[in-house]
Design a protein around this motif. Structure first.
Motif, mmCIF file in Angstrom:
data_model
loop_
_atom_site.group_PDB
_atom_site.id
_atom_site.type_symbol
_atom_site.label_atom_id
_atom_site.label_comp_id
_atom_site.label_asym_id
_atom_site.label_seq_id
_atom_site.Cartn_x
_atom_site.Cartn_y
_atom_site.Cartn_z
ATOM 1 N N LEU A 158 45.367 10.996 34.970
ATOM 2 C CA LEU A 158 46.555 11.603 35.576
ATOM 3 C C LEU A 158 47.393 12.336 34.532
ATOM 4 N N ILE A 159 47.555 11.739 33.376
ATOM 5 C CA ILE A 159 48.321 12.378 32.290
ATOM 6 C C ILE A 159 47.639 13.660 31.845
ATOM 7 N N LEU A 160 46.292 13.600 31.715
ATOM 8 C CA LEU A 160 45.555 14.786 31.289
ATOM 9 C C LEU A 160 45.622 15.898 32.334
ATOM 10 N N LYS A 161 45.627 15.545 33.606
ATOM 11 C CA LYS A 161 45.730 16.569 34.656
ATOM 12 C C LYS A 161 47.111 17.231 34.648
ATOM 13 N N GLU A 162 48.122 16.447 34.327
ATOM 14 C CA GLU A 162 49.457 17.037 34.184
ATOM 15 C C GLU A 162 49.486 18.039 33.032
ATOM 16 N N ARG A 163 48.768 17.702 31.957
ATOM 17 C CA ARG A 163 48.669 18.643 30.842
ATOM 18 C C ARG A 163 47.957 19.918 31.286
ATOM 19 N N LEU A 164 46.914 19.769 32.099
ATOM 20 C CA LEU A 164 46.195 20.945 32.588
ATOM 21 C C LEU A 164 47.100 21.848 33.423
ATOM 22 N N GLU A 165 47.969 21.243 34.226
ATOM 23 C CA GLU A 165 48.879 22.046 35.044
ATOM 24 C C GLU A 165 49.831 22.860 34.174
ATOM 25 N N LEU A 166 50.263 22.293 33.057
ATOM 26 C CA LEU A 166 51.137 23.013 32.143
ATOM 27 C C LEU A 166 50.404 24.180 31.476
ATOM 28 N N LEU A 167 49.106 23.995 31.268
ATOM 29 C CA LEU A 167 48.296 25.041 30.625
ATOM 30 C C LEU A 167 47.437 25.794 31.634
ATOM 31 N N ASN A 168 47.916 25.880 32.855
ATOM 32 C CA ASN A 168 47.102 26.460 33.925
ATOM 33 C C ASN A 168 46.786 27.937 33.693
ATOM 34 N N GLU A 169 47.644 28.660 32.962
ATOM 35 C CA GLU A 169 47.403 30.081 32.708
ATOM 36 C C GLU A 169 46.178 30.311 31.820
ATOM 37 N N TYR A 170 45.722 29.248 31.135
ATOM 38 C CA TYR A 170 44.547 29.367 30.267
ATOM 39 C C TYR A 170 43.287 28.891 30.975
ATOM 40 N N LYS A 171 43.363 28.834 32.299
ATOM 41 C CA LYS A 171 42.211 28.400 33.080
ATOM 42 C C LYS A 171 41.211 29.544 33.182
ATOM 43 N N SER A 172 40.319 29.603 32.240
ATOM 44 C CA SER A 172 39.303 30.653 32.214
ATOM 45 C C SER A 172 38.087 30.132 31.474
ATOM 46 N N SER A 173 36.939 30.623 31.874
ATOM 47 C CA SER A 173 35.703 30.179 31.224
ATOM 48 C C SER A 173 35.380 30.989 29.968
ATOM 49 N N ASN A 174 36.111 32.083 29.773
ATOM 50 C CA ASN A 174 35.828 32.969 28.656
ATOM 51 C C ASN A 174 37.141 33.361 27.984
ATOM 52 N N PHE A 175 37.257 33.040 26.690
ATOM 53 C CA PHE A 175 38.470 33.360 25.943
ATOM 54 C C PHE A 175 38.661 34.872 25.831
ATOM 55 N N SER A 176 37.594 35.608 25.712
ATOM 56 C CA SER A 176 37.690 37.065 25.570
ATOM 57 C C SER A 176 38.337 37.697 26.795
ATOM 58 N N LYS A 177 37.868 37.316 27.993
ATOM 59 C CA LYS A 177 38.431 37.863 29.218
ATOM 60 C C LYS A 177 39.881 37.427 29.411
ATOM 61 N N LEU A 178 40.191 36.249 28.914
ATOM 62 C CA LEU A 178 41.545 35.737 29.043
ATOM 63 C C LEU A 178 42.525 36.514 28.168
ATOM 64 N N ILE A 179 42.079 36.918 26.980
ATOM 65 C CA ILE A 179 42.980 37.518 25.999
ATOM 66 C C ILE A 179 42.984 39.045 26.067
ATOM 67 N N LEU A 180 41.837 39.677 26.051
ATOM 68 C CA LEU A 180 41.761 41.130 25.912
ATOM 69 C C LEU A 180 41.118 41.818 27.115
ATOM 70 N N ALA A 181 41.280 41.257 28.295
ATOM 71 C CA ALA A 181 40.773 41.931 29.495
ATOM 72 C C ALA A 181 41.869 42.854 30.027
ATOM 73 N N PRO A 182 41.645 44.169 30.042
ATOM 74 C CA PRO A 182 42.682 45.098 30.521
ATOM 75 C C PRO A 182 42.900 44.948 32.022
ATOM 76 N N GLU A 183 44.128 45.304 32.452
ATOM 77 C CA GLU A 183 44.429 45.272 33.884
ATOM 78 C C GLU A 183 43.742 46.437 34.599
ATOM 79 N N GLU A 184 43.647 46.295 35.894
ATOM 80 C CA GLU A 184 43.044 47.364 36.677
ATOM 81 C C GLU A 184 43.931 48.619 36.611
#
Length: 509
Positions: free
Chosen positions: A80-106
């Motif tokens: 439960l504590i770890l899931k609360e941590r995940l909710e705080l870091l929800n914006e980093y929910k991605s399988s690929n760091f590259s797409k998360l950081i340097l993916a341009p908008e449409e």
């Protein structure tokens, strides 16, 4: 002696190595402190924390299946504590760091430009695309700088591992190598994404620029057409002013030119900016059917305006009489607009006998010409109308002498108007079949209850009939007073007060 020298040399190397280690550690700490506040490093660390937290949850869930009841409760609390941590870091929910950081908008797409006002938003759109492109370049440059700092840190850690191969530095080197690999991969992904993003932006800019040129050319052609139409309208007004001396006719012609000019401009705008004309015709067809029912009077007034202007029945300046709900209004038309005629009420015989007031502005809907009776005293250039007055004489008066006096006065007073009426009648006969075109004064004698009535009819000014009537009346009464055998009759009553006596009571007519 050799041993001592060798020992001193080794000791010196150790001291120099220690100095190098301390110097490298200082540089490493300085770089580490700078990178700890770096945005990209913070995002990378948060991404790693998110992934590690997910792995920890999966591990704990597996352990929870094998644990007893007491341990299961503890494990569930940890999950439960770890899931609360995940909710705080929800914006980093991605399988690929590259797409998360340097993916341009449409790339934003602009709707089709259909009018000149949209050109302003099109230029704003192009400016925004260029700004987005510059922002992405700045992001890539910032990321490259961070990667350079990481490489510098990695070099220092590698040197420290060689000089001081502790587990701490080895672990630090492993983490640094992993981070550099991830950042390098992300940078390559960002550069590839930028090349694709740049092409998309350039395509959108080219497309928008082409649309601006097309719309600008269309706007220029429309403005040029409107200017030509306005210039033609001014030329027509100049020609009309030059060849039409009558102010009333010029006013009507000017109104027609303005009406046609406005409608042509509206049609230019409609055909210039409406792509599907058939769709417009369909919509207007349904809309006009509904409006024709709801706004019947207005449309009838518009139709009446067309009949008035193009039919020639009425013009500005005409003297007319309007009948409405047992009321009559006589005056001059001072304006004919799209929906109504404006009438200025004048002092006439109707004012004298009935209204006892005048000078009002009367607004007459144009549709009255279809439903109400409107008399025109000055139609087709006529400037005269028939007017008449009646004089009743006693039965014992010299009727023949009185008639001759009336004839002489009336013929003399109306001579000028009779001449004008003859000229106007000749023009009127070219348009209408008039069986009795005579306009000379006419005189009639009739039996009445109180005596013999002389009725005189003559041509007079359409706009000032009362003035001539007043002058003729004064001259007739002055001339009658000179003759004792001419007496004006008026109603009388006999009141019998006693036998063989009576009193005559006179009443004015």
């Amino acid at each position: 002696m050799r041993k001592i020298i060798l020992f001193l040399w080794v000791l010196t190397c150790i001291l120099f190595a220690q100095d190098d280690i301390e110097h490298l550690e200082q540089k490493l700490n300085q770089l580490h402190n700078n990178l700890s506040y770096n945005t990209w490093v913070v995002k990378y660390n948060n991404f790693k924390i998110y992934k590690n937290t997910q792995d920890e949850i999966l591990t704990l869930e597996k352990e929870s299946l094998k644990a007893n009841e007491r341990n299961k409760i503890i494990i569930e609390r940890q999950i439960l504590i770890l899931k609360e941590r995940l909710e705080l870091l929800n914006e980093y929910k991605s399988s690929n760091f590259s797409k998360l950081i340097l993916a341009p908008e449409e790339v934003d797409k602009l709707d089709e430009i259909t009018n000149p006002l949209a050109i302003i938003s099109a230029y704003s759109h192009i400016k925004k695309l260029k700004r987005d492109k510059e922002d992405f370049i700045n992001i890539l440059n910032s990321f490259k700088q961070t990667l350079d700092e990481l490489n510098k840190e990695n070099v220092i850690i590698s040197e420290l591992v060689k000089l001081k191969p502790t587990k701490e530095y080895q672990e630090h080197l492993r983490i640094s190598n992993q981070m550099i690999r991830d950042f390098s991969q992300t940078l390559r992904f960002g550069e590839i994404s930028y090349s694709v993003y740049e092409k998309k932006i350039q395509e959108e800019i080219d497309k928008t620029t082409a649309s601006i040129k097309v719309q600008g050319l269309r706007a220029f052609n429309i403005v040029l057409s409107i200017i030509i139409v306005i210039a033609v309208a001014f030329l027509l007004k100049f020609i009309v002013r030059k060849y039409i001396e009558d102010n009333d006719r010029f006013y009507t012609a000017n109104k027609i030119i303005n009406f046609i000019n406005i409608n042509v401009i509206v049609l230019i705008l409609l055909f210039g900016y409406i792509e599907n004309i058939s769709y417009l015709v369909t919509v207007l067809g349904f809309a006009s059917a509904g409006l024709a029912i709801a706004m019947k009077d207005m449309f009838m007034s518009m139709l009446g305006w067309c009949v008035i202007v193009f039919g020639g029945s009425f013009r500005v300046g005409d003297r007319v009489r309007v009948y409405q709900n047992n009321s009559q209004y006589i005056g001059d038309i001072i304006d004919i607009s799209f929906l109504r005629m404006t009438l200025y009420e004048d002092i006439t015989l109707l004012t004298y006998t009935d209204n006892r007031r005048s000078g009002r502005i009367v607004f007459i809907p144009n549709n009255f010409i279809f439903t109400n009776l409107i008399s025109n005293y000055t139609h087709h250039g006529m400037k005269t109308v028939w007017d008449g007055l009646d004089i009743t004489l006693t039965f014992d008066s010299n009727h023949q002498k009185a008639l001759e006096i009336v004839q002489e006065i009336v013929i003399k007073a109306s001579k000028g108007y009779t001449k004008i009426a003859k000229e106007s009648m000749e023009k009127l006969r070219n348009e209408y079949s008039i069986r009795n075109p005579k306009v000379e004064p006419r005189f009639f004698t009739f039996f009445e209850n109180y005596g013999m009535r002389i009725s005189a009819w003559y041509m007079t000014n359409s706009y000032a009939a009362l003035a001539l009537r007043s002058n003729i009346s004064k001259e007739i009464i002055n001339e009658f007073n000179k003759h004792e055998d001419i007496k004006i009759a008026y109603p009388t009553q006999n009141l019998y007060l006693a036998k063989n006596k009576f009193v005559e009571h006179k009443e004015d007519i």
